[in-house]
Design an enzyme around this catalytic site. Sequence first.
Site, PDB file in Angstrom:
ATOM      1  N   ASP A 235      -0.878  -9.810   1.171  1.00 20.42           N
ATOM      2  CA  ASP A 235      -1.628  -8.263   1.143  1.00 20.42           C
ATOM      3  C   ASP A 235      -2.199  -8.446  -0.436  1.00 20.42           C
ATOM      4  O   ASP A 235      -1.331  -8.726  -1.227  1.00 20.42           O
ATOM      5  CB  ASP A 235      -1.061  -7.228   1.263  1.00 20.42           C
ATOM      6  CG  ASP A 235      -0.135  -7.007   2.709  1.00 20.42           C
ATOM      7  OD1 ASP A 235      -0.077  -8.017   3.179  1.00 20.42           O
ATOM      8  OD2 ASP A 235       0.074  -5.830   2.964  1.00 20.42           O
ATOM      9  N   HIS A 237      -4.574  -5.743  -1.367  1.00 21.92           N
ATOM     10  CA  HIS A 237      -4.857  -4.312  -1.681  1.00 21.92           C
ATOM     11  C   HIS A 237      -5.674  -3.872  -2.673  1.00 21.92           C
ATOM     12  O   HIS A 237      -5.101  -3.063  -3.281  1.00 21.92           O
ATOM     13  CB  HIS A 237      -3.492  -3.588  -1.494  1.00 21.92           C
ATOM     14  CG  HIS A 237      -2.936  -3.286  -0.137  1.00 21.92           C
ATOM     15  ND1 HIS A 237      -3.491  -2.462   0.701  1.00 21.92           N
ATOM     16  CD2 HIS A 237      -1.917  -3.683   0.708  1.00 21.92           C
ATOM     17  CE1 HIS A 237      -2.882  -2.597   2.001  1.00 21.92           C
ATOM     18  NE2 HIS A 237      -1.928  -3.050   1.718  1.00 21.92           N
ATOM     19  N   ASP A 264      -5.167  -7.135   4.871  1.00 17.72           N
ATOM     20  CA  ASP A 264      -4.937  -5.849   3.816  1.00 17.72           C
ATOM     21  C   ASP A 264      -5.751  -6.564   2.381  1.00 17.72           C
ATOM     22  O   ASP A 264      -4.837  -6.378   1.468  1.00 17.72           O
ATOM     23  CB  ASP A 264      -3.368  -5.676   3.519  1.00 17.72           C
ATOM     24  CG  ASP A 264      -3.190  -4.547   5.033  1.00 17.72           C
ATOM     25  OD1 ASP A 264      -3.767  -4.849   6.082  1.00 17.72           O
ATOM     26  OD2 ASP A 264      -1.943  -4.183   4.675  1.00 17.72           O
ATOM     27  N   ASP A 267      -7.974  -1.025   0.374  1.00 14.40           N
ATOM     28  CA  ASP A 267      -7.249   0.288   0.510  1.00 14.40           C
ATOM     29  C   ASP A 267      -6.102   0.311  -0.725  1.00 14.40           C
ATOM     30  O   ASP A 267      -5.454  -0.753  -1.076  1.00 14.40           O
ATOM     31  CB  ASP A 267      -6.523   0.525   1.766  1.00 14.40           C
ATOM     32  CG  ASP A 267      -7.557   1.102   2.802  1.00 14.40           C
ATOM     33  OD1 ASP A 267      -8.516   1.552   2.553  1.00 14.40           O
ATOM     34  OD2 ASP A 267      -7.171   1.020   3.952  1.00 14.40           O
ATOM     35  N   ARG A 268      -5.725   1.456  -1.002  1.00 13.86           N
ATOM     36  CA  ARG A 268      -4.801   1.630  -2.090  1.00 13.86           C
ATOM     37  C   ARG A 268      -5.358   1.387  -3.663  1.00 13.86           C
ATOM     38  O   ARG A 268      -5.455   2.238  -4.286  1.00 13.86           O
ATOM     39  CB  ARG A 268      -3.517   0.984  -1.802  1.00 13.86           C
ATOM     40  CG  ARG A 268      -2.891   1.704  -0.420  1.00 13.86           C
ATOM     41  CD  ARG A 268      -1.404   1.007  -0.252  1.00 13.86           C
ATOM     42  NE  ARG A 268      -0.673   1.595   0.856  1.00 13.86           N
ATOM     43  CZ  ARG A 268      -0.360   2.644   1.018  1.00 13.86           C
ATOM     44  NH1 ARG A 268      -0.243   3.671  -0.020  1.00 13.86           N
ATOM     45  NH2 ARG A 268       0.160   3.352   2.042  1.00 13.86           N
ATOM     46  N   ASN A 296      -3.956  -4.361   9.342  1.00  6.80           N
ATOM     47  CA  ASN A 296      -4.067  -3.058   9.762  1.00  6.80           C
ATOM     48  C   ASN A 296      -4.802  -2.139   8.929  1.00  6.80           C
ATOM     49  O   ASN A 296      -5.379  -1.069   9.118  1.00  6.80           O
ATOM     50  CB  ASN A 296      -2.693  -2.348   9.940  1.00  6.80           C
ATOM     51  CG  ASN A 296      -1.630  -2.343   8.585  1.00  6.80           C
ATOM     52  OD1 ASN A 296      -1.617  -3.348   8.065  1.00  6.80           O
ATOM     53  ND2 ASN A 296      -1.557  -1.107   8.280  1.00  6.80           N
ATOM     54  N   HIS A 297      -5.171  -2.728   7.819  1.00  6.80           N
ATOM     55  CA  HIS A 297      -5.948  -2.074   6.771  1.00  6.80           C
ATOM     56  C   HIS A 297      -7.552  -2.103   6.966  1.00  6.80           C
ATOM     57  O   HIS A 297      -8.341  -1.659   6.272  1.00  6.80           O
ATOM     58  CB  HIS A 297      -5.390  -1.949   5.263  1.00  6.80           C
ATOM     59  CG  HIS A 297      -4.528  -1.004   5.031  1.00  6.80           C
ATOM     60  ND1 HIS A 297      -4.532   0.211   4.820  1.00  6.80           N
ATOM     61  CD2 HIS A 297      -3.231  -1.150   5.256  1.00  6.80           C
ATOM     62  CE1 HIS A 297      -3.641   1.091   4.504  1.00  6.80           C
ATOM     63  NE2 HIS A 297      -2.540   0.014   4.733  1.00  6.80           N
ATOM     64  N   HIS A 345      -0.778 -10.981  10.227  1.00 10.33           N
ATOM     65  CA  HIS A 345      -0.537  -9.977   9.314  1.00 10.33           C
ATOM     66  C   HIS A 345       0.710  -9.530   9.553  1.00 10.33           C
ATOM     67  O   HIS A 345       1.569  -9.262   8.556  1.00 10.33           O
ATOM     68  CB  HIS A 345      -1.925  -9.207   9.081  1.00 10.33           C
ATOM     69  CG  HIS A 345      -1.484  -7.749   8.165  1.00 10.33           C
ATOM     70  ND1 HIS A 345      -1.464  -8.103   6.949  1.00 10.33           N
ATOM     71  CD2 HIS A 345      -1.199  -6.727   8.152  1.00 10.33           C
ATOM     72  CE1 HIS A 345      -1.032  -7.083   6.183  1.00 10.33           C
ATOM     73  NE2 HIS A 345      -0.963  -6.208   7.180  1.00 10.33           N
ATOM     74  N   ARG A 393       7.219   2.491  11.311  1.00 12.77           N
ATOM     75  CA  ARG A 393       6.157   2.917  10.929  1.00 12.77           C
ATOM     76  C   ARG A 393       5.212   3.756  11.942  1.00 12.77           C
ATOM     77  O   ARG A 393       4.278   4.345  11.577  1.00 12.77           O
ATOM     78  CB  ARG A 393       4.923   1.735  10.904  1.00 12.77           C
ATOM     79  CG  ARG A 393       5.473   0.669   9.867  1.00 12.77           C
ATOM     80  CD  ARG A 393       4.251  -0.597   9.739  1.00 12.77           C
ATOM     81  NE  ARG A 393       4.837  -1.744   8.750  1.00 12.77           N
ATOM     82  CZ  ARG A 393       4.671  -1.905   7.621  1.00 12.77           C
ATOM     83  NH1 ARG A 393       3.766  -1.189   7.121  1.00 12.77           N
ATOM     84  NH2 ARG A 393       5.112  -2.817   6.969  1.00 12.77           N
ATOM     85  N   HIS A 420       2.469  -7.795   5.150  1.00 16.79           N
ATOM     86  CA  HIS A 420       2.420  -6.553   5.635  1.00 16.79           C
ATOM     87  C   HIS A 420       3.530  -5.513   5.018  1.00 16.79           C
ATOM     88  O   HIS A 420       3.515  -4.378   5.440  1.00 16.79           O
ATOM     89  CB  HIS A 420       2.586  -6.628   7.269  1.00 16.79           C
ATOM     90  CG  HIS A 420       2.669  -5.230   7.916  1.00 16.79           C
ATOM     91  ND1 HIS A 420       1.625  -4.436   7.853  1.00 16.79           N
ATOM     92  CD2 HIS A 420       3.301  -4.862   9.038  1.00 16.79           C
ATOM     93  CE1 HIS A 420       1.714  -3.236   8.785  1.00 16.79           C
ATOM     94  NE2 HIS A 420       2.712  -3.650   9.701  1.00 16.79           N
TER      95      HIS A 420
END
Length: 492
Positions: A235, A237, A264, A267-268, A296-297, A345, A393, A420
């Site tokens: 990731d 991010h 990923d 995001d964030r 998943n993002h 991922h 999750r 992840h």
Amino acid sequence: MTGGADYGSEKMAEEERSGRAEELKEKANNYFKEKDYENAIKYYTEALELNPSNAIYYSNRSLAYLRTECYGYALADATRALEIDKNYIKGYYRRATSNMALGKFKAALKDYETVVRVRPNDKDAKMKYQECNKIVKQKAFERAIASDELKRSVVDSLDIENMTIEDEYAGPKLEDGKVTLKFMKEMMDWFKDQKKLHRKCAYQMLVQVKEVLSKLPSLVEITLKETEKITICGDTHGQYYDLLNIFELNGLPSPTNPYLFNGDFVDRGSFSMEVILTLFGFKLLYPDHFHLLRGNHETDNMNQMYGFEGEVKAKYTAQMFQLFSEVFQWLPLAQCINSKVLVMHGGLFSEDGVTLDDLRKIDRNRQPPDSGPMCDLLWSDPQPQNGRSISKRGVSCQFGPDVTQRFLEQNKLQYIVRSHEVKAEGYEVTHSGKCITVFSAPNYCDQMGNKGAYIHLRGSDLKPEFHQFTAVPHPNVKPMAYANSLLQLGMM
């Protein structure tokens, strides 16, 4: 007489337990304030063992679970708090937030409705209700359009050719509509100075990368020769300055220095636009030596909550976000190296018997379903104990070492590499070396203090070699700056 004495001593013991539980809760609250969520969870749990009927403890632990992305556990705790005390307003907030985080907007709306009904003068509750209601309506509208068979691509409504690049724009431009190494270096420097790529160039890149990705299979298969190596990153991010640091430490991508980024990307972190355009640029420059897998993002629900949609709208337009959404749907879901190492991922599957051939057949051009192999590849996590469990999750599952072993044997593989999950050292080896996690966003969200890592794999022996690195400074734009206001949570 003894009955009364027993009752008295029982009552004392109970008061003592309650007092001790309160101390543990205070300890947990202090850890929470210091953003040490693992310890906060530990002490809330101990408090609950002493006093299992305290709604506040469940609610507080729910928030700590939210902070560590354990939305399933957060949801369960909020629900438990409400079972204990249905008038406990914070419980409704917590449960709504957990559902929002999981993209379950209708369920969240119900809880916000309850709060507004009980507290008609609460401005914050009203704002959250309206915001959530807006999303529910937007989703219904999107579904109505999507069911209109002839869903057109954003590309059809863009006239990119006739977009003009103003004379005062001094930034990088594609050369004859193509990405070159010179363009990539200029773009990376331009982004480093917090400047924006011209929208015409961004659109050109997105249209081209959609074309490239849509020709790939859902399971990409590559062969490394004896002398070749590949770098696998986890990731990132939206942590653009850390991405530049990876290239600084490990060299720019090239045909002799191939990379695989394991989902990923966005995001964030608040430089997601810069990260994704850089990664897409290298995909266009070296399509056979630079690999990207979906996380998943790279999905609408997550982008709506965790910042990417807000960032694209702030830096460009809503229409450009729509195009990103189309492109993300074409990202492959898994990659197999030398028929021996499988990279994805999230992780393995909610049921046994899934084969590589099943992965090849996944029709991936869509938002991921709530269950099944496509969902699992993006969402699942390993666990130390055998068997499978409900996911922390709230999506997919957790899988044990026996599940990994059976999957590898059936598909004649040696091990899996996944991302992840944030890891203190940037990587973790579990399931007797058969399941490796790699995470490449150091000091995740500016608060986790973790290292980042990447993996070198050589064709000669396929033995993973780990390289760690630490976070570098970035301009003063906080993580989650563009995230949905419903996730800007208050404490206790």
